[in-house]
Scaffold this motif. Structure first.
Motif, mmCIF file in Angstrom:
data_model
loop_
_atom_site.group_PDB
_atom_site.id
_atom_site.type_symbol
_atom_site.label_atom_id
_atom_site.label_comp_id
_atom_site.label_asym_id
_atom_site.label_seq_id
_atom_site.Cartn_x
_atom_site.Cartn_y
_atom_site.Cartn_z
ATOM 1 N N GLY A 44 44.303 -36.768 -25.052
ATOM 2 C CA GLY A 44 44.875 -36.044 -25.021
ATOM 3 C C GLY A 44 46.250 -35.336 -24.560
ATOM 4 O O GLY A 44 46.345 -35.038 -23.137
ATOM 5 N N SER A 46 49.020 -32.462 -25.502
ATOM 6 C CA SER A 46 50.170 -31.015 -26.380
ATOM 7 C C SER A 46 50.694 -29.905 -25.351
ATOM 8 O O SER A 46 51.327 -29.800 -24.539
ATOM 9 N N ILE A 60 46.439 -22.801 -25.363
ATOM 10 C CA ILE A 60 47.552 -24.037 -26.400
ATOM 11 C C ILE A 60 46.495 -24.980 -26.878
ATOM 12 O O ILE A 60 45.242 -24.754 -26.486
ATOM 13 N N GLN A 61 47.144 -25.249 -28.567
ATOM 14 C CA GLN A 61 46.045 -25.757 -28.913
ATOM 15 C C GLN A 61 46.205 -27.659 -28.701
ATOM 16 O O GLN A 61 47.473 -28.017 -28.094
ATOM 17 N N GLY A 62 45.400 -28.001 -28.689
ATOM 18 C CA GLY A 62 44.527 -29.227 -28.425
ATOM 19 C C GLY A 62 44.504 -29.926 -30.093
ATOM 20 O O GLY A 62 44.821 -29.575 -31.347
ATOM 21 N N ASP A 63 43.218 -31.294 -29.627
ATOM 22 C CA ASP A 63 43.100 -31.271 -30.933
ATOM 23 C C ASP A 63 41.147 -31.512 -30.862
ATOM 24 O O ASP A 63 41.002 -31.208 -30.103
ATOM 25 N N GLU A 103 41.021 -26.504 -28.101
ATOM 26 C CA GLU A 103 42.454 -25.510 -27.260
ATOM 27 C C GLU A 103 42.164 -24.906 -25.714
ATOM 28 O O GLU A 103 41.205 -26.058 -25.756
ATOM 29 N N SER A 121 53.329 -27.677 -20.773
ATOM 30 C CA SER A 121 52.485 -29.091 -21.065
ATOM 31 C C SER A 121 50.783 -29.813 -21.030
ATOM 32 O O SER A 121 50.786 -28.978 -20.039
#
Length: 125
Positions: A44, A46, A60-63, A103, A121
């Motif tokens: 992933g 983000s 930082i938000q991810g999935d 996150e 990033s």
């Protein structure tokens, strides 16, 4: 494959002066799901936009594929008002990346006296 690395002592400057020890690094096996033998698959990516100066700590938000076992990598760049990377003179760096469930906490420093707009990033495998 086994790699032999040498640690160096630093005599107070940026030039390594003396080897102090050797150790062996055995890399973890790569993800076998890729098209090549030993390929590592990107799980992933983000981005996070914010303004900061000095030391910053941001989440930082991810999935759902981002978790404490993920290998996370982050980079930082200054951006203009449109969000396009630019360079205006300050030095910036990422010091720590802590993956969590969905996150990552990113810690770093922006060498500037006023808040600057930046993009961090985040990539994970």
């Amino acid at each position: 494959m086994t790699r032999k690395l040498t640690a160096f002592e630093n005599a107070g400057n940026d030039i390594p002066t003396q080897a102090t020890e050797e150790f062996v690094m055995n890399p973890e096996p790569a993800d076998s799901g890729g098209p090549e033998a030993g390929a590592i698959s990107l799980q992933g990516a983000s981005v996070g936009f914010f303004s900061a100066h000095g030391i910053y700590v941001r989440t930082i938000q991810g999935d759902a594929s981002l978790n404490p076992g993920s290998r996370c990598f982050a980079s930082i760049t200054q951006v203009n008002a449109a969000g396009t990377p630019t360079w205006g003179g300050p030095t910036m760096h990422v010091s720590n990346v802590v993956p969590r469930n969905g996150e990552a906490i990113v810690v770093g420093h922006i060498q500037w006296n006023t808040p600057l707009p930046v993009r961090v990033s985040l990539f994970w495998i």
